[in-house]
Scaffold this motif. Structure first.
Motif, short mmCIF file in Angstrom:
data_model
loop_
_atom_site.label_atom_id
_atom_site.label_comp_id
_atom_site.label_asym_id
_atom_site.label_seq_id
_atom_site.Cartn_x
_atom_site.Cartn_y
_atom_site.Cartn_z
N SER A 272 -1.98 -1.40 -12.27
CA SER A 272 -3.79 -0.79 -12.28
C SER A 272 -4.45 -1.41 -13.85
O SER A 272 -3.36 -1.73 -14.91
CB SER A 272 -4.31 -0.06 -11.83
OG SER A 272 -4.18 1.12 -13.76
N CYS A 274 -8.13 -1.59 -16.46
CA CYS A 274 -8.92 -0.94 -16.79
C CYS A 274 -9.36 -1.41 -18.34
O CYS A 274 -8.75 -2.15 -19.12
CB CYS A 274 -8.64 0.44 -17.22
SG CYS A 274 -10.31 1.39 -17.29
N GLY A 281 -8.41 -2.03 -23.74
CA GLY A 281 -8.10 -0.98 -22.02
C GLY A 281 -7.35 -0.92 -22.09
O GLY A 281 -6.34 -0.47 -23.00
N GLN A 293 -10.83 5.79 -4.25
CA GLN A 293 -11.22 4.57 -4.71
C GLN A 293 -11.90 3.48 -3.59
O GLN A 293 -11.00 3.76 -2.39
CB GLN A 293 -10.11 3.51 -5.68
CG GLN A 293 -9.05 2.94 -4.00
CD GLN A 293 -7.53 2.58 -5.54
OE1 GLN A 293 -7.28 3.06 -6.61
NE2 GLN A 293 -6.68 2.03 -4.24
N THR A 430 -15.09 -4.92 -16.16
CA THR A 430 -15.63 -4.04 -17.07
C THR A 430 -16.42 -2.95 -16.00
O THR A 430 -17.63 -2.77 -15.32
CB THR A 430 -16.49 -4.81 -18.16
OG1 THR A 430 -15.82 -5.86 -18.65
CG2 THR A 430 -16.52 -3.53 -18.93
N LEU A 432 -14.38 -0.47 -14.44
CA LEU A 432 -13.65 -0.56 -13.33
C LEU A 432 -12.14 -0.14 -13.66
O LEU A 432 -11.49 -1.19 -14.41
CB LEU A 432 -14.34 -1.31 -12.03
CG LEU A 432 -14.99 -1.67 -11.63
CD1 LEU A 432 -15.33 -2.99 -10.53
CD2 LEU A 432 -15.91 -0.31 -11.30
N GLN A 433 -11.05 1.04 -13.35
CA GLN A 433 -10.21 0.84 -12.80
C GLN A 433 -9.47 -0.62 -11.29
O GLN A 433 -10.35 0.04 -10.22
CB GLN A 433 -9.77 1.82 -12.66
CG GLN A 433 -8.23 2.60 -13.01
CD GLN A 433 -7.69 3.62 -12.45
OE1 GLN A 433 -8.33 4.67 -11.79
NE2 GLN A 433 -5.92 4.00 -12.32
N TRP A 445 -10.75 -0.53 -6.78
CA TRP A 445 -10.88 -0.58 -7.91
C TRP A 445 -12.07 1.32 -7.64
O TRP A 445 -12.43 1.59 -6.10
CB TRP A 445 -12.18 -1.32 -8.03
CG TRP A 445 -13.10 -1.34 -6.61
CD1 TRP A 445 -14.33 -0.80 -6.59
CD2 TRP A 445 -12.94 -2.86 -5.65
NE1 TRP A 445 -15.34 -1.30 -5.37
CE2 TRP A 445 -14.65 -2.44 -4.91
CE3 TRP A 445 -12.08 -2.99 -5.19
CZ2 TRP A 445 -13.89 -2.23 -3.70
CZ3 TRP A 445 -12.33 -3.41 -3.78
CH2 TRP A 445 -13.35 -3.66 -3.07
N LYS A 447 -14.79 3.23 -10.71
CA LYS A 447 -15.64 3.59 -11.54
C LYS A 447 -15.18 4.65 -12.45
O LYS A 447 -14.45 5.61 -12.15
CB LYS A 447 -17.57 3.71 -11.46
CG LYS A 447 -17.52 2.42 -11.16
CD LYS A 447 -20.02 2.79 -10.97
CE LYS A 447 -20.52 1.79 -10.45
NZ LYS A 447 -21.93 2.08 -10.86
N CYS A 450 -11.87 4.15 -19.14
CA CYS A 450 -10.85 3.82 -19.84
C CYS A 450 -10.32 4.69 -20.82
O CYS A 450 -9.32 4.71 -21.01
CB CYS A 450 -10.89 2.09 -20.36
SG CYS A 450 -11.11 0.79 -18.79
#
Length: 522
Positions: A272, A274, A281, A293, A430, A432-433, A445, A447, A450
Protein backbone atom coordinates in the motif's frame (compact mmCIF):
# COMPACT_ATOMS: atom_id res chain seq x y z
CA UNK A 1 -14.63 -41.60 21.83
CA UNK A 2 -17.58 -39.54 20.70
CA UNK A 3 -17.62 -39.02 16.92
CA UNK A 4 -18.47 -35.64 15.43
CA UNK A 5 -21.16 -35.35 12.79
CA UNK A 6 -19.94 -35.09 9.20
CA UNK A 7 -21.18 -31.48 8.70
CA UNK A 8 -19.47 -30.39 11.91
CA UNK A 9 -16.31 -32.21 10.83
CA UNK A 10 -16.26 -30.31 7.53
CA UNK A 11 -16.86 -27.04 9.34
CA UNK A 12 -13.98 -27.61 11.75
CA UNK A 13 -11.55 -28.69 9.04
CA UNK A 14 -12.54 -25.72 6.87
CA UNK A 15 -11.99 -23.34 9.77
CA UNK A 16 -8.53 -24.74 10.44
CA UNK A 17 -7.63 -24.59 6.74
CA UNK A 18 -8.69 -20.97 6.52
CA UNK A 19 -6.83 -20.17 9.74
CA UNK A 20 -3.61 -21.72 8.49
CA UNK A 21 -3.89 -20.18 5.02
CA UNK A 22 -4.73 -16.82 6.54
CA UNK A 23 -1.70 -16.98 8.78
CA UNK A 24 0.63 -17.43 5.84
CA UNK A 25 -1.04 -14.57 4.03
CA UNK A 26 -0.77 -12.46 7.15
CA UNK A 27 3.03 -12.35 7.25
CA UNK A 28 4.73 -9.16 8.37
CA UNK A 29 3.93 -5.72 7.00
CA UNK A 30 7.21 -3.94 6.30
CA UNK A 31 7.22 -0.18 5.96
CA UNK A 32 9.27 2.70 4.58
CA UNK A 33 8.65 6.45 4.65
CA UNK A 34 7.90 8.20 1.35
CA UNK A 35 9.32 11.62 0.49
CA UNK A 36 8.12 13.82 -2.36
CA UNK A 37 10.78 15.01 -4.79
CA UNK A 38 10.39 18.61 -3.51
CA UNK A 39 10.18 17.63 0.16
CA UNK A 40 12.58 19.07 2.77
CA UNK A 41 14.15 15.59 3.18
CA UNK A 42 15.03 15.23 -0.50
CA UNK A 43 16.07 18.88 -0.72
CA UNK A 44 18.48 18.40 2.21
CA UNK A 45 19.82 15.16 0.72
CA UNK A 46 20.66 16.86 -2.58
CA UNK A 47 22.16 19.96 -0.99
CA UNK A 48 24.24 18.04 1.57
CA UNK A 49 25.81 15.90 -1.14
CA UNK A 50 26.77 18.72 -3.44
CA UNK A 51 24.47 17.92 -6.36
CA UNK A 52 23.36 21.55 -6.43
CA UNK A 53 20.15 23.14 -7.65
CA UNK A 54 17.93 22.13 -4.72
CA UNK A 55 18.06 25.65 -3.30
CA UNK A 56 16.19 26.80 -6.39
CA UNK A 57 13.37 24.30 -6.05
CA UNK A 58 9.94 25.96 -5.78
CA UNK A 59 8.11 26.24 -2.49
CA UNK A 60 5.10 24.01 -1.91
CA UNK A 61 1.77 25.68 -2.66
CA UNK A 62 3.05 28.28 -5.12
CA UNK A 63 2.17 28.61 -8.79
CA UNK A 64 5.82 27.82 -9.60
CA UNK A 65 5.55 24.59 -7.59
CA UNK A 66 2.55 23.35 -9.59
CA UNK A 67 4.15 24.47 -12.84
CA UNK A 68 7.24 22.38 -11.99
CA UNK A 69 5.08 19.33 -11.25
CA UNK A 70 3.19 19.83 -14.51
CA UNK A 71 6.51 19.99 -16.36
CA UNK A 72 7.47 16.71 -14.68
CA UNK A 73 4.27 15.14 -15.94
CA UNK A 74 4.75 16.43 -19.48
CA UNK A 75 8.26 14.98 -19.57
CA UNK A 76 6.95 11.69 -18.24
CA UNK A 77 4.11 11.41 -20.71
CA UNK A 78 6.37 12.46 -23.56
CA UNK A 79 8.22 9.19 -23.03
CA UNK A 80 5.18 7.18 -24.17
CA UNK A 81 3.77 5.68 -21.00
CA UNK A 82 1.80 3.05 -22.90
CA UNK A 83 4.47 1.38 -25.04
CA UNK A 84 6.72 -0.84 -22.95
CA UNK A 85 7.63 -4.46 -23.65
CA UNK A 86 7.90 -6.30 -20.33
CA UNK A 87 11.19 -8.12 -20.83
CA UNK A 88 14.46 -7.54 -19.02
CA UNK A 89 17.71 -8.80 -20.47
CA UNK A 90 20.17 -10.57 -18.21
CA UNK A 91 23.15 -9.68 -20.41
CA UNK A 92 24.37 -6.99 -22.76
CA UNK A 93 22.00 -8.13 -25.47
CA UNK A 94 19.96 -6.11 -27.94
CA UNK A 95 16.50 -6.84 -26.51
CA UNK A 96 15.95 -4.59 -23.52
CA UNK A 97 13.05 -3.38 -21.45
CA UNK A 98 11.69 0.12 -22.02
CA UNK A 99 10.38 1.19 -18.66
CA UNK A 100 7.61 3.73 -18.61
CA UNK A 101 8.59 6.48 -16.20
CA UNK A 102 11.83 8.29 -15.56
CA UNK A 103 11.26 11.66 -13.83
CA UNK A 104 10.51 10.23 -10.42
CA UNK A 105 8.09 11.80 -7.97
CA UNK A 106 8.72 9.90 -4.72
CA UNK A 107 11.76 8.61 -2.84
CA UNK A 108 12.45 6.39 0.15
CA UNK A 109 15.44 5.82 2.42
CA UNK A 110 16.56 2.16 2.30
CA UNK A 111 19.35 0.42 4.19
CA UNK A 112 21.20 -2.42 2.41
CA UNK A 113 24.20 -4.60 3.28
CA UNK A 114 26.31 -5.31 6.37
CA UNK A 115 27.44 -2.86 7.56
CA UNK A 116 24.37 -1.05 6.33
CA UNK A 117 24.56 1.71 3.76
CA UNK A 118 21.63 4.10 3.38
CA UNK A 119 20.32 5.09 -0.05
CA UNK A 120 17.69 7.58 -1.17
CA UNK A 121 16.07 5.56 -3.97
CA UNK A 122 13.44 6.69 -6.45
CA UNK A 123 10.17 4.73 -6.35
CA UNK A 124 8.39 3.70 -9.54
CA UNK A 125 5.19 1.65 -9.93
CA UNK A 126 5.79 1.63 -13.70
CA UNK A 127 9.00 -0.45 -13.57
CA UNK A 128 10.26 -3.57 -11.83
CA UNK A 129 13.99 -3.72 -11.18
CA UNK A 130 15.66 -2.46 -7.98
CA UNK A 131 19.21 -1.22 -8.64
CA UNK A 132 21.79 0.80 -6.71
CA UNK A 133 24.91 2.69 -7.91
CA UNK A 134 27.60 0.11 -7.29
CA UNK A 135 31.36 -0.13 -7.99
CA UNK A 136 30.70 2.64 -10.48
CA UNK A 137 32.64 3.38 -13.61
CA UNK A 138 29.77 5.42 -15.05
CA UNK A 139 27.43 6.95 -12.44
CA UNK A 140 26.20 10.41 -11.48
CA UNK A 141 27.80 9.91 -8.07
CA UNK A 142 31.22 8.97 -9.41
CA UNK A 143 31.19 11.93 -11.78
CA UNK A 144 30.67 14.26 -8.83
CA UNK A 145 33.31 12.49 -6.78
CA UNK A 146 35.94 13.16 -9.42
CA UNK A 147 35.61 16.92 -8.96
CA UNK A 148 34.78 17.05 -5.24
CA UNK A 149 37.38 15.34 -2.99
CA UNK A 150 35.28 15.77 0.17
CA UNK A 151 32.03 14.71 -1.46
CA UNK A 152 30.13 11.94 0.36
CA UNK A 153 27.41 9.80 -1.24
CA UNK A 154 26.16 6.28 -0.70
CA UNK A 155 27.64 3.78 -3.11
CA UNK A 156 27.07 0.07 -2.81
CA UNK A 157 29.97 -2.36 -3.12
CA UNK A 158 29.60 -6.15 -2.78
CA UNK A 159 33.12 -6.33 -1.30
CA UNK A 160 32.13 -3.92 1.48
CA UNK A 161 29.24 -6.08 2.73
CA UNK A 162 29.79 -9.33 4.62
CA UNK A 163 26.30 -10.51 3.62
CA UNK A 164 26.62 -9.88 -0.12
CA UNK A 165 26.60 -12.71 -2.68
CA UNK A 166 26.80 -12.59 -6.45
CA UNK A 167 23.90 -14.14 -8.38
CA UNK A 168 25.46 -16.82 -10.64
CA UNK A 169 24.41 -17.68 -14.15
CA UNK A 170 22.86 -20.98 -13.06
CA UNK A 171 20.39 -19.17 -10.78
CA UNK A 172 16.73 -19.47 -11.74
CA UNK A 173 16.54 -15.72 -11.30
CA UNK A 174 19.10 -15.19 -14.05
CA UNK A 175 17.21 -17.11 -16.73
CA UNK A 176 20.53 -17.78 -18.40
CA UNK A 177 18.93 -19.73 -21.22
CA UNK A 178 17.93 -16.40 -22.75
CA UNK A 179 21.31 -14.75 -22.62
CA UNK A 180 24.15 -17.17 -23.16
CA UNK A 181 25.34 -16.52 -19.63
CA UNK A 182 26.90 -19.77 -18.39
CA UNK A 183 28.90 -21.21 -15.55
CA UNK A 184 28.35 -21.73 -11.86
CA UNK A 185 30.75 -18.98 -10.81
CA UNK A 186 29.99 -16.40 -13.50
CA UNK A 187 27.92 -13.44 -12.29
CA UNK A 188 24.58 -12.77 -13.93
CA UNK A 189 24.67 -9.48 -15.88
CA UNK A 190 21.69 -7.22 -16.56
CA UNK A 191 20.83 -4.17 -18.61
CA UNK A 192 17.74 -1.97 -18.43
CA UNK A 193 17.05 0.64 -21.11
CA UNK A 194 14.59 3.46 -20.37
CA UNK A 195 12.62 5.44 -22.94
CA UNK A 196 14.60 8.66 -22.93
CA UNK A 197 17.86 9.92 -24.37
CA UNK A 198 19.78 6.65 -24.31
CA UNK A 199 19.15 6.30 -20.57
CA UNK A 200 20.07 2.93 -19.05
CA UNK A 201 21.48 1.05 -16.09
CA UNK A 202 23.68 -2.02 -16.41
CA UNK A 203 25.82 -4.19 -14.17
CA UNK A 204 25.44 -7.55 -12.38
CA UNK A 205 22.85 -9.03 -10.05
CA UNK A 206 23.76 -9.41 -6.39
CA UNK A 207 21.94 -10.68 -3.32
CA UNK A 208 22.17 -8.93 0.04
CA UNK A 209 20.09 -8.07 3.09
CA UNK A 210 17.69 -5.14 3.02
CA UNK A 211 16.42 -3.87 6.38
CA UNK A 212 12.78 -3.17 7.17
CA UNK A 213 10.83 -2.43 10.32
CA UNK A 214 7.56 -4.27 10.94
CA UNK A 215 4.44 -2.17 11.34
CA UNK A 216 2.93 -3.58 14.52
CA UNK A 217 2.95 -2.98 18.25
CA UNK A 218 5.90 -5.38 18.69
CA UNK A 219 8.06 -3.70 16.10
CA UNK A 220 10.94 -5.82 14.82
CA UNK A 221 13.78 -5.33 12.40
CA UNK A 222 13.56 -7.72 9.45
CA UNK A 223 16.59 -8.67 7.37
CA UNK A 224 15.18 -9.65 4.00
CA UNK A 225 17.51 -11.09 1.39
CA UNK A 226 16.86 -9.20 -1.84
CA UNK A 227 18.22 -9.69 -5.34
CA UNK A 228 18.94 -6.36 -7.02
CA UNK A 229 21.11 -4.75 -9.64
CA UNK A 230 24.66 -3.66 -8.84
CA UNK A 231 24.47 -0.70 -11.23
CA UNK A 232 28.01 -0.17 -12.43
CA UNK A 233 27.21 1.93 -15.50
CA UNK A 234 24.41 4.48 -15.89
CA UNK A 235 23.80 6.57 -18.99
CA UNK A 236 21.58 9.41 -20.17
CA UNK A 237 19.36 11.11 -17.59
CA UNK A 238 20.82 9.02 -14.76
CA UNK A 239 24.05 10.97 -15.19
CA UNK A 240 21.94 14.11 -14.73
CA UNK A 241 20.65 12.94 -11.33
CA UNK A 242 17.29 11.53 -12.43
CA UNK A 243 17.85 8.81 -9.79
CA UNK A 244 21.33 9.52 -8.38
CA UNK A 245 21.12 6.97 -5.56
CA UNK A 246 19.21 4.14 -7.23
CA UNK A 247 15.73 3.08 -8.32
CA UNK A 248 13.23 0.74 -6.65
CA UNK A 249 10.65 -0.69 -9.05
CA UNK A 250 7.22 -1.64 -7.73
CA UNK A 251 5.83 -3.41 -10.80
CA UNK A 252 4.25 -6.84 -11.12
CA UNK A 253 7.19 -8.83 -12.51
CA UNK A 254 9.21 -11.27 -10.40
CA UNK A 255 12.28 -9.01 -10.21
CA UNK A 256 10.44 -6.30 -8.24
CA UNK A 257 10.93 -5.96 -4.48
CA UNK A 258 7.25 -6.68 -3.66
CA UNK A 259 7.46 -9.90 -5.70
CA UNK A 260 10.73 -10.99 -4.07
CA UNK A 261 9.46 -10.29 -0.54
CA UNK A 262 6.29 -12.29 -1.12
CA UNK A 263 7.96 -15.22 -2.90
CA UNK A 264 10.39 -15.53 0.05
CA UNK A 265 7.49 -15.57 2.53
CA UNK A 266 8.31 -12.28 4.23
CA UNK A 267 5.09 -10.56 3.18
CA UNK A 268 1.87 -11.07 1.29
CA UNK A 269 2.02 -10.22 -2.39
CA UNK A 270 0.58 -6.78 -1.85
CA UNK A 271 1.66 -3.29 -0.85
CA UNK A 272 0.00 0.00 0.00
CA UNK A 273 0.97 3.63 -0.48
CA UNK A 274 -0.34 6.53 1.56
CA UNK A 275 0.24 10.15 0.56
CA UNK A 276 0.09 12.84 3.20
CA UNK A 277 -0.40 16.57 2.79
CA UNK A 278 3.12 17.77 3.54
CA UNK A 279 5.19 15.75 1.05
CA UNK A 280 5.53 12.78 3.42
CA UNK A 281 3.82 9.41 3.10
CA UNK A 282 4.28 5.70 3.64
CA UNK A 283 4.76 2.53 1.60
CA UNK A 284 3.88 -0.73 3.38
CA UNK A 285 4.96 -4.03 1.80
CA UNK A 286 2.59 -6.91 2.59
CA UNK A 287 -0.33 -4.61 3.45
CA UNK A 288 -3.60 -6.02 2.06
CA UNK A 289 -5.75 -3.22 3.41
CA UNK A 290 -8.76 -3.64 5.67
CA UNK A 291 -12.15 -5.34 5.54
CA UNK A 292 -13.95 -2.00 5.29
CA UNK A 293 -11.95 -0.63 2.35
CA UNK A 294 -13.49 -0.06 -1.07
CA UNK A 295 -11.94 -1.92 -3.99
CA UNK A 296 -12.12 -2.75 -7.66
CA UNK A 297 -10.35 -5.36 -9.83
CA UNK A 298 -7.33 -4.51 -11.93
CA UNK A 299 -7.79 -4.58 -15.68
CA UNK A 300 -4.45 -6.19 -16.52
CA UNK A 301 -2.97 -6.76 -19.95
CA UNK A 302 -0.96 -9.92 -19.37
CA UNK A 303 1.63 -8.92 -21.98
CA UNK A 304 2.12 -5.45 -20.50
CA UNK A 305 0.93 -5.65 -16.87
CA UNK A 306 0.15 -2.29 -15.27
CA UNK A 307 -2.13 -1.08 -12.51
CA UNK A 308 -5.18 -0.26 -14.65
CA UNK A 309 -8.77 -0.05 -13.37
CA UNK A 310 -12.12 0.46 -15.14
CA UNK A 311 -14.31 3.50 -14.48
CA UNK A 312 -18.04 3.28 -15.27
CA UNK A 313 -19.27 6.66 -14.03
CA UNK A 314 -18.32 10.06 -12.63
CA UNK A 315 -20.19 12.24 -10.15
CA UNK A 316 -19.41 15.98 -10.05
CA UNK A 317 -21.46 17.85 -7.48
CA UNK A 318 -25.04 17.05 -8.46
CA UNK A 319 -24.17 15.94 -12.02
CA UNK A 320 -23.88 12.23 -12.83
CA UNK A 321 -21.90 11.30 -15.95
CA UNK A 322 -22.04 7.90 -17.62
CA UNK A 323 -18.60 6.56 -18.52
CA UNK A 324 -16.77 3.43 -19.61
CA UNK A 325 -13.00 3.74 -19.72
CA UNK A 326 -9.79 2.31 -18.31
CA UNK A 327 -7.37 4.42 -16.26
CA UNK A 328 -3.80 3.82 -15.12
CA UNK A 329 -3.25 4.35 -11.39
CA UNK A 330 0.17 5.98 -11.47
CA UNK A 331 1.72 7.22 -8.23
CA UNK A 332 4.56 8.75 -10.27
CA UNK A 333 2.29 11.27 -12.00
CA UNK A 334 1.57 14.48 -10.09
CA UNK A 335 -1.87 15.26 -11.50
CA UNK A 336 -4.77 13.44 -13.16
CA UNK A 337 -5.13 13.32 -16.95
CA UNK A 338 -8.15 12.25 -18.99
CA UNK A 339 -8.42 12.01 -22.76
CA UNK A 340 -11.39 13.26 -24.77
CA UNK A 341 -14.35 13.11 -24.45
CA UNK A 342 -13.91 12.18 -20.77
CA UNK A 343 -11.87 15.30 -20.01
CA UNK A 344 -14.47 17.72 -21.41
CA UNK A 345 -17.38 15.91 -19.78
CA UNK A 346 -15.77 16.03 -16.35
CA UNK A 347 -14.24 19.52 -16.46
CA UNK A 348 -17.33 21.21 -17.94
CA UNK A 349 -19.55 19.61 -15.29
CA UNK A 350 -17.20 21.05 -12.67
CA UNK A 351 -17.10 24.48 -14.33
CA UNK A 352 -20.88 24.77 -14.59
CA UNK A 353 -21.24 24.41 -10.82
CA UNK A 354 -18.56 26.91 -9.77
CA UNK A 355 -19.81 30.40 -8.97
CA UNK A 356 -16.41 32.08 -8.55
CA UNK A 357 -14.88 34.39 -11.14
CA UNK A 358 -12.71 32.55 -13.67
CA UNK A 359 -8.97 33.24 -13.52
CA UNK A 360 -6.41 33.07 -16.34
CA UNK A 361 -3.32 31.27 -15.06
CA UNK A 362 0.31 31.09 -16.01
CA UNK A 363 0.54 29.15 -19.27
CA UNK A 364 2.96 26.72 -17.59
CA UNK A 365 0.10 25.37 -15.45
CA UNK A 366 -1.86 22.98 -17.67
CA UNK A 367 -5.28 23.49 -16.08
CA UNK A 368 -8.04 25.05 -18.13
CA UNK A 369 -10.50 25.86 -15.37
CA UNK A 370 -9.16 28.18 -12.66
CA UNK A 371 -10.94 30.68 -10.41
CA UNK A 372 -10.45 33.50 -7.88
CA UNK A 373 -11.35 32.24 -4.42
CA UNK A 374 -14.16 34.26 -2.86
CA UNK A 375 -13.20 35.75 0.52
CA UNK A 376 -10.85 32.85 1.24
CA UNK A 377 -13.56 30.20 0.86
CA UNK A 378 -15.48 28.72 -2.06
CA UNK A 379 -18.04 26.02 -2.57
CA UNK A 380 -16.03 23.57 -4.66
CA UNK A 381 -18.03 20.73 -6.29
CA UNK A 382 -17.19 17.28 -5.00
CA UNK A 383 -15.81 14.67 -7.42
CA UNK A 384 -16.26 10.90 -7.19
CA UNK A 385 -15.37 8.17 -9.70
CA UNK A 386 -17.47 5.01 -9.88
CA UNK A 387 -15.37 1.89 -10.50
CA UNK A 388 -16.38 -1.29 -12.30
CA UNK A 389 -17.12 -2.96 -8.95
CA UNK A 390 -19.57 -0.19 -8.15
CA UNK A 391 -17.36 1.14 -5.37
CA UNK A 392 -17.02 4.94 -5.24
CA UNK A 393 -13.51 6.34 -5.53
CA UNK A 394 -13.59 9.66 -3.62
CA UNK A 395 -11.41 12.52 -4.81
CA UNK A 396 -10.46 14.29 -1.61
CA UNK A 397 -8.48 17.05 -3.32
CA UNK A 398 -9.82 17.83 -6.82
CA UNK A 399 -8.25 21.32 -6.80
CA UNK A 400 -4.94 23.07 -6.24
CA UNK A 401 -4.83 26.53 -4.62
CA UNK A 402 -2.08 29.16 -4.72
CA UNK A 403 -1.59 32.87 -3.95
CA UNK A 404 -1.79 35.30 -6.85
CA UNK A 405 -1.33 38.58 -4.96
CA UNK A 406 -1.67 39.96 -1.45
CA UNK A 407 -4.72 38.51 0.32
CA UNK A 408 -5.92 36.78 -2.83
CA UNK A 409 -5.95 33.10 -3.71
CA UNK A 410 -6.72 31.29 -6.91
CA UNK A 411 -7.60 27.64 -7.42
CA UNK A 412 -7.76 25.27 -10.40
CA UNK A 413 -9.60 22.07 -11.15
CA UNK A 414 -6.50 19.84 -11.13
CA UNK A 415 -7.39 17.66 -14.13
CA UNK A 416 -5.65 18.17 -17.47
CA UNK A 417 -6.29 16.93 -20.97
CA UNK A 418 -4.37 13.73 -21.66
CA UNK A 419 -2.79 12.66 -24.92
CA UNK A 420 -2.86 8.85 -25.00
CA UNK A 421 -3.86 7.56 -21.57
CA UNK A 422 -6.29 8.19 -18.78
CA UNK A 423 -4.12 8.53 -15.67
CA UNK A 424 -5.21 8.82 -12.05
CA UNK A 425 -2.31 10.71 -10.51
CA UNK A 426 -1.19 11.49 -6.99
CA UNK A 427 -3.55 14.44 -6.50
CA UNK A 428 -6.55 12.06 -6.74
CA UNK A 429 -4.80 9.59 -4.38
CA UNK A 430 -3.86 12.01 -1.59
CA UNK A 431 -5.66 11.36 1.70
CA UNK A 432 -6.15 7.69 0.83
CA UNK A 433 -4.39 4.48 1.71
CA UNK A 434 -4.14 2.88 -1.73
CA UNK A 435 -3.63 -0.90 -1.74
CA UNK A 436 -2.05 -2.70 -4.71
CA UNK A 437 -3.14 -6.28 -3.94
CA UNK A 438 -1.40 -8.49 -6.51
CA UNK A 439 -2.72 -11.75 -5.00
CA UNK A 440 -6.38 -10.87 -5.48
CA UNK A 441 -5.55 -8.50 -8.38
CA UNK A 442 -7.53 -5.63 -6.91
CA UNK A 443 -6.97 -1.99 -6.07
CA UNK A 444 -8.23 -1.00 -2.62
CA UNK A 445 -8.59 2.40 -0.97
CA UNK A 446 -9.71 3.97 2.28
CA UNK A 447 -9.58 7.45 3.78
CA UNK A 448 -6.86 7.47 6.45
CA UNK A 449 -4.26 9.67 8.05
CA UNK A 450 -0.79 8.68 6.90
CA UNK A 451 0.56 9.90 10.22
CA UNK A 452 -1.11 7.08 12.17
CA UNK A 453 1.55 4.63 10.98
CA UNK A 454 3.78 3.67 13.91
CA UNK A 455 7.32 2.51 14.46
CA UNK A 456 9.24 4.51 11.91
CA UNK A 457 12.87 4.64 12.97
CA UNK A 458 16.49 3.95 12.23
CA UNK A 459 17.71 0.55 11.15
CA UNK A 460 20.72 -1.56 12.22
CA UNK A 461 24.01 -1.38 10.37
CA UNK A 462 25.97 -4.36 11.76
CA UNK A 463 25.44 -8.12 11.51
CA UNK A 464 23.85 -9.88 14.45
CA UNK A 465 26.27 -11.61 16.87
CA UNK A 466 29.15 -10.85 14.57
CA UNK A 467 32.55 -9.47 15.45
CA UNK A 468 34.26 -10.77 12.36
CA UNK A 469 35.90 -8.48 9.90
CA UNK A 470 35.65 -8.64 6.17
CA UNK A 471 38.02 -7.36 3.51
CA UNK A 472 36.89 -3.90 2.59
CA UNK A 473 34.10 -3.94 5.18
CA UNK A 474 34.60 -0.27 5.95
CA UNK A 475 33.77 0.49 2.34
CA UNK A 476 33.41 4.02 1.01
CA UNK A 477 32.62 6.93 3.32
CA UNK A 478 28.85 6.46 3.32
CA UNK A 479 25.93 7.74 5.30
CA UNK A 480 24.90 5.10 7.84
CA UNK A 481 21.96 5.16 10.26
CA UNK A 482 22.57 4.83 13.96
CA UNK A 483 23.07 1.24 15.10
CA UNK A 484 20.60 -0.37 17.49
CA UNK A 485 21.53 -2.53 20.47
CA UNK A 486 19.99 -5.97 20.63
CA UNK A 487 20.29 -6.55 24.36
CA UNK A 488 20.71 -4.60 27.57
CA UNK A 489 18.96 -1.48 26.36
CA UNK A 490 15.59 0.19 26.59
CA UNK A 491 15.78 0.38 22.81
CA UNK A 492 15.99 -3.38 22.49
CA UNK A 493 15.03 -4.66 19.04
CA UNK A 494 14.49 -8.25 17.96
CA UNK A 495 15.95 -8.99 14.56
CA UNK A 496 13.82 -11.34 12.48
CA UNK A 497 15.33 -13.15 9.52
CA UNK A 498 12.06 -14.79 8.52
CA UNK A 499 8.45 -13.55 8.50
CA UNK A 500 7.59 -12.26 11.96
CA UNK A 501 5.96 -14.90 14.19
CA UNK A 502 5.19 -17.06 11.17
CA UNK A 503 6.91 -20.24 12.36
CA UNK A 504 5.44 -19.99 15.86
CA UNK A 505 1.93 -19.42 14.61
CA UNK A 506 2.24 -22.21 12.07
CA UNK A 507 3.29 -24.62 14.82
CA UNK A 508 0.31 -23.53 16.92
CA UNK A 509 -1.98 -24.16 13.97
CA UNK A 510 -0.55 -27.63 13.44
CA UNK A 511 -1.07 -28.45 17.12
CA UNK A 512 -4.67 -27.30 16.79
CA UNK A 513 -5.17 -29.47 13.74
CA UNK A 514 -3.75 -32.53 15.48
CA UNK A 515 -6.03 -31.90 18.46
CA UNK A 516 -9.08 -31.74 16.21
CA UNK A 517 -8.02 -34.90 14.42
CA UNK A 518 -7.73 -36.59 17.80
CA UNK A 519 -11.25 -35.47 18.72
CA UNK A 520 -12.74 -37.04 15.63
CA UNK A 521 -10.71 -40.23 16.11
CA UNK A 522 -9.07 -40.31 12.70
Amino acid sequence: MRFLSFPLLLLLLSAVAVFIAGDGAGAAILGLDLHHRFSPTVRHWFDSRGFGGASGWPENGTAEYYAALAAHDRALHGRSLSSSPPDLTFSEGNVTIRITSLSFLHYAMVTVGTPGATFLVALDTGSDLFWLPCDCYGCASSSSLNSMPDFQVSLYSPNASVTSHAVPCNSNFCEQQKTGCSGVTSSCPYKVVYVSNDTSSSGIFVEDVMFFRTEDTQSEIVEARIIFGCGQDQTGAFLEHAAPNGLLGLGMEKVSVPSILSSAGFTSNSFSMCFGHDDIGRISFGDKGSLDQDETPFNVDQLHPKYNINIIGMLVGNSAIDADFSALVDTGTSFTYFIEPIYSQLSKAFHEQVQDKQYTTDSKIPFEYCYIMSSGTSNVPTVTLTTSSGSPFPVNYPIIAFPVQANELAYCFAVAKGDKLNIIGQNFLTGLQVVFDRERMILGWKKVSCYDVKNSGSLPTTPRNSSSSHPGAAGPNINRPEARKETGSNNQVTVATSPANYSTNLMNNLILLLFLLHLINI
